[in-house]
Design an enzyme around this catalytic site. Structure first.
Site, short mmCIF file in Angstrom:
data_model
loop_
_atom_site.label_atom_id
_atom_site.label_comp_id
_atom_site.label_asym_id
_atom_site.label_seq_id
_atom_site.Cartn_x
_atom_site.Cartn_y
_atom_site.Cartn_z
N SER A 94 0.83 -1.21 0.00
CA SER A 94 0.00 0.00 0.00
C SER A 94 0.86 1.25 0.00
O SER A 94 1.74 1.39 0.85
CB SER A 94 -0.90 0.03 1.25
OG SER A 94 -1.49 -1.22 1.45
N HIS A 148 -5.10 2.04 -4.24
CA HIS A 148 -4.49 0.97 -5.03
C HIS A 148 -4.96 1.12 -6.47
O HIS A 148 -6.16 1.11 -6.72
CB HIS A 148 -4.89 -0.40 -4.52
CG HIS A 148 -4.16 -0.80 -3.27
ND1 HIS A 148 -4.06 -2.10 -2.87
CD2 HIS A 148 -3.47 -0.08 -2.38
CE1 HIS A 148 -3.36 -2.15 -1.76
NE2 HIS A 148 -2.99 -0.94 -1.43
N HIS A 180 -5.69 -8.37 -0.33
CA HIS A 180 -5.53 -8.72 1.08
C HIS A 180 -6.63 -9.67 1.52
O HIS A 180 -7.78 -9.54 1.10
CB HIS A 180 -5.60 -7.46 1.96
CG HIS A 180 -4.54 -6.45 1.67
ND1 HIS A 180 -4.72 -5.42 0.77
CD2 HIS A 180 -3.27 -6.33 2.15
CE1 HIS A 180 -3.60 -4.70 0.72
NE2 HIS A 180 -2.71 -5.22 1.55
N TYR A 224 -7.97 -9.62 4.35
CA TYR A 224 -8.99 -8.89 5.12
C TYR A 224 -10.05 -8.23 4.25
O TYR A 224 -11.11 -7.82 4.72
CB TYR A 224 -8.36 -7.86 6.07
CG TYR A 224 -7.60 -6.73 5.39
CD1 TYR A 224 -8.26 -5.70 4.72
CD2 TYR A 224 -6.21 -6.69 5.43
CE1 TYR A 224 -7.56 -4.68 4.10
CE2 TYR A 224 -5.50 -5.67 4.83
CZ TYR A 224 -6.18 -4.67 4.16
OH TYR A 224 -5.48 -3.67 3.54
N GLU A 225 -9.76 -8.11 2.95
CA GLU A 225 -10.77 -7.54 2.05
C GLU A 225 -11.89 -8.55 1.78
O GLU A 225 -12.89 -8.21 1.15
CB GLU A 225 -10.12 -7.15 0.72
CG GLU A 225 -9.18 -5.96 0.83
CD GLU A 225 -8.48 -5.68 -0.49
OE1 GLU A 225 -9.06 -4.98 -1.33
OE2 GLU A 225 -7.35 -6.17 -0.68
N ALA A 233 3.81 -2.58 4.38
CA ALA A 233 3.88 -1.72 5.57
C ALA A 233 3.68 -2.62 6.77
O ALA A 233 2.89 -3.57 6.71
CB ALA A 233 2.79 -0.67 5.50
N MET A 242 -0.38 -7.40 7.57
CA MET A 242 -1.60 -8.11 7.15
C MET A 242 -1.49 -8.64 5.73
O MET A 242 -2.50 -8.76 5.03
CB MET A 242 -2.80 -7.16 7.26
CG MET A 242 -2.98 -6.51 8.62
SD MET A 242 -4.33 -5.34 8.61
CE MET A 242 -4.07 -4.48 10.17
N SER A 243 -0.28 -8.94 5.29
CA SER A 243 -0.12 -9.37 3.89
C SER A 243 1.11 -10.25 3.72
O SER A 243 1.64 -10.79 4.69
CB SER A 243 0.01 -8.13 2.99
OG SER A 243 1.23 -7.46 3.26
N ASN A 258 4.95 2.24 11.90
CA ASN A 258 4.50 2.63 13.25
C ASN A 258 5.07 1.64 14.25
O ASN A 258 5.48 0.54 13.86
CB ASN A 258 2.96 2.62 13.32
CG ASN A 258 2.38 1.26 12.93
OD1 ASN A 258 2.46 0.84 11.78
ND2 ASN A 258 1.82 0.58 13.91
N HIS A 306 -4.34 4.05 10.69
CA HIS A 306 -3.98 3.98 9.27
C HIS A 306 -3.32 5.26 8.77
O HIS A 306 -2.47 5.23 7.87
CB HIS A 306 -5.25 3.66 8.46
CG HIS A 306 -4.96 3.27 7.05
ND1 HIS A 306 -4.05 2.29 6.71
CD2 HIS A 306 -5.47 3.71 5.86
CE1 HIS A 306 -4.00 2.16 5.40
NE2 HIS A 306 -4.85 3.02 4.86
N1 HPA Z 1 -0.23 -3.93 12.58
C1 HPA Z 1 -0.62 -4.65 11.51
N2 HPA Z 1 -0.42 -4.28 10.26
C2 HPA Z 1 0.21 -3.10 10.06
C3 HPA Z 1 0.65 -2.30 11.11
C4 HPA Z 1 0.40 -2.73 12.45
O1 HPA Z 1 0.76 -2.07 13.45
N3 HPA Z 1 1.24 -1.21 10.57
C5 HPA Z 1 1.17 -1.37 9.24
N4 HPA Z 1 0.55 -2.50 8.92
#
Ligand code: HPA
Length: 290
Positions: free
Chosen positions: A41, A72, A94, A96-97, A124, A227-228, A251, A265
């Site tokens: 992303s 995207h 993903h 989660y989608e 990420a 998550m990927s 983060n 996000h």
């Molecule tokens: N957790 C899960 N997925 C993520 C995070 C996170 O803190 N940051 C970016 N993608």
């Protein structure tokens, strides 16, 4: 999704379906890339650096899934980096989608049938390792396939030997030679001060982790969480592709009940924007050397 089988004992797509997609792409471009890049992303800018570009929207490709996440582009971009052909996925799928795990990994098998032998994945991720800083780039040296623990492994179901063996090894999923090349390249371009190497843990998402979950993941030996990536890597390794994975630490996860910090996000997007150029340069300089 008429091409997919609904039987739980079947691979969701037959070899012939992947082949139809690959043959369609082979007929629509003369390029024959050996390297594919799955852009995380906000990291799709790499595709903009290509010359002799051919963009193919997912929606135009037979049997190809279509991306739903904002930001995207949802296209394959074929092109050249200093003469080296590669294909970039701008927009990934993903779990989660709501996509089936076989749909998430559909493009990787298509890449295999196109003749791609090296897969580069970017994502990420949240930093679990206390020594990591926001903005660090982590070379993935191993992963924890948490959805796999829960039965969501893209290789579940009938195994087609034309793609790979029934029980593939994953202990060498992220090739050391590629990681060494990435370290050398990072040094040359002056970003070794924020280069890390560690273990990526995939959770299904879309919720960010609770404090207790983050502590569990740290105890398990994970350095970053996202998550990927893992399903795509499993499918690539099944077919013998070499893999390099790069996580941008966008983060730091929250592990302290006294903290007022919250994963969000917006912070992920902000860090991605700040580092996207460095990451793109690293990947493009690497591709030239592969
Ligand atoms: N957790 C899960 N997925 C993520 C995070 C996170 O803190 N940051 C970016 N993608």
């Amino acid at each position: 999704m008429e091409a997919a089988s609904s039987s739980p004992t079947q691979c969701r797509y037959s070899y012939e379906v992947y082949k139809e997609t690959a043959d369609w792409l082979l007929a629509h471009t003369e390029q024959r890339p050996k390297v594919a890049v799955i852009c995380g992303s906000g990291l799709g800018g790499l595709a903009d650096m290509l010359s002799d570009k051919i963009c193919v929207p997912y929606k135009d490709i037979p049997h190809f899934p279509v991306s739903t996440v904002m930001g995207h582009a949802g296209q394959l971009v074929f092109g050249k980096l200093q003469g080296r052909e590669c294909v970039c996925m701008q927009g990934r799928f993903h779990f989660y989608e709501g996509y089936n795990i076989h749909t998430v990994t559909y493009p990787v098998r298509v890449f295999f049938l196109l003749g791609v032998d090296t897969l580069i994945v970017t994502n990420a991720a949240g930093g679990l390792n206390d020594s990591y800083n926001v903005g660090d780039i982590m070379l993935i040296k191993d992963h924890i396939n948490m959805p796999g623990f829960a039965g969501q492994n893209p290789l579940c179901g009938h195994n087609d030997e034309r793609f790979g063996v029934r029980f593939p090894c994953m202990s060498d999923a992220y090739e050391r030679a590629l990681r060494d090349l990435a370290k050398q390249t990072a040094k040359e371009q002056g970003c070794d001060s924020f280069l890390q190497e560690g273990v990526y843990c995939m959770l299904a998402g879309p919720t960010f982790e609770t404090i207790a979950e983050c502590r569990v993941l740290q105890t398990l030996g994970a350095d970053a969480v996202g998550m990927s990536t893992v399903p795509e890597v499993v499918v690539a390794r099944h077919s013998g592709m070499r893999v390099l994975g790069l996580s941008l630490i966008t983060n730091k996860v929250v592990t302290d009940y006294e903290s007022n910090d919250k994963a969000n996000h917006e912070e992920v997007l902000k860090t991605t924007q700040r580092r996207t150029h460095d990451l793109q340069r690293l990947v493009s300089n690497l591709i030239i050397k592969i």
